[in-house]
Enzyme design. Structure first.
Site, short mmCIF file in Angstrom:
data_model
loop_
_atom_site.label_atom_id
_atom_site.label_comp_id
_atom_site.label_asym_id
_atom_site.label_seq_id
_atom_site.Cartn_x
_atom_site.Cartn_y
_atom_site.Cartn_z
N GLY A 29 0.82 -1.21 0.00
CA GLY A 29 0.00 0.00 0.00
C GLY A 29 0.85 1.25 0.00
N ASN A 30 0.22 2.38 0.22
CA ASN A 30 0.94 3.65 0.27
C ASN A 30 0.30 4.55 1.33
OD1 ASN A 30 -1.08 5.51 -1.11
ND2 ASN A 30 -0.85 3.90 -2.64
N ARG A 31 0.89 5.71 1.54
CA ARG A 31 0.51 6.57 2.66
C ARG A 31 -0.65 7.53 2.36
NH1 ARG A 31 4.39 6.09 6.63
NH2 ARG A 31 6.40 5.31 5.92
N SER A 32 -1.29 7.41 1.22
CA SER A 32 -2.37 8.35 0.90
C SER A 32 -3.53 8.22 1.89
CB SER A 32 -2.88 8.09 -0.53
OG SER A 32 -4.01 8.90 -0.77
N ALA A 96 -3.72 7.80 -5.21
CA ALA A 96 -2.38 7.23 -5.36
C ALA A 96 -2.57 5.78 -5.80
CB ALA A 96 -1.63 7.30 -4.03
#
Ligand code: C5P
Length: 220
Positions: A29-32, A96
């Site tokens: 995943g990512n930090r969005s 994102a």
């Protein structure tokens, strides 16, 4: 822009960050946080637009008067965005979207073994939804991308605008403790016509309002 300058317009906004499954319990995943995309959706609705918000993995409440479609992975986001886009005057890709996903997700939870200290996970490129939207765009449709960069923000942004072929590209600087999950954002709105509008640090709603101002000009 005036308060109802998007009346009669249908806009699609994507928000949040996709999760690419590794196995039934794990993902890349990512930090969005989704805050900027939600701000775009709220401001568009307040200015009279019919809004479809495609939200990936956000913990935010559905904005009033906005139709929310929840998705998980990049491939799910692709389906939802392409389903909504043909009827839209504007598509804003604020999400994102993971550039890569595991080639295949394991059917069961991956176990540690005594035999190996490493676990290779092969990744494959995800389709670029924004680039697909540009190829399939209806005449007069306005397409907006975002670019979160950690370095050489403007240079990367200009190159990305040219490569993706969208009408507007909003570039902003991100980092582990910068922008993600924060109420504030700053950026530069790059236009395919060459104009560059700098938006000083302010709320994500203020940046959203500036984006819709530019969009309204293009629609007019
Ligand atoms: O190439 P990059 O991921 O930096 O581009 C960011 C922009 O492209 C964002 O607007 C994002 O929503 C969009 N994007 C996309 N599909 C992808 C990757 C990014 O639509 N697979």
């Amino acid at each position: 822009g005036t308060t109802s300058d998007l009346a009669g317009r249908h806009v699609v906004v994507s928000a949040g960050g996709t999760r690419e499954p590794i196995d039934p319990v794990r993902f890349i995943g990512n930090r969005s946080s989704g805050l900027q995309g939600y701000a775009l959706a709220k401001v568009a609705a307040a200015r009279g637009a019919k809004v479809t918000l495609v939200a990936a993995n956000t913990a935010l409440p559905d904005p009033a008067g906005v139709s929310v479609v929840r998705v998980g992975s990049a491939l799910e986001m692709r389906e939802a965005v392409h389903a909504a886009a043909p009827a839209a005057d504007v598509v804003v890709m604020a999400a994102a979207v993971a550039d890569f996903r595991p080639v295949s997700a394991a059917g069961q939870k991956i176990k540690k073994t005594e035999e190996s200290d490493t676990l290779p996970i092969e990744l494959v490129k995800n389709p670029d939804i924004l680039a697909e939207l540009v190829v399939q765009r209806a005449s007069g449709q306005v397409i907006v991308g975002f670019a979160a960069e950690t370095d050489n923000v403007l240079e990367h942004g200009r190159a990305k605008l040219a490569r993706k072929g969208c009408d507007l590209l909003v570039v902003n600087q991100v980092g582990e403790n910068l922008t993600f999950g924060a109420p504030d954002n700053a950026g530069v709105i790059l236009s395919a016509t060459g104009s560059e509008r700098e938006i000083p640090l302010g709320t994500k709603e203020e940046l959203a309002a500036a984006v819709w101002d530019e969009v309204a000009t293009l629609l007019a």
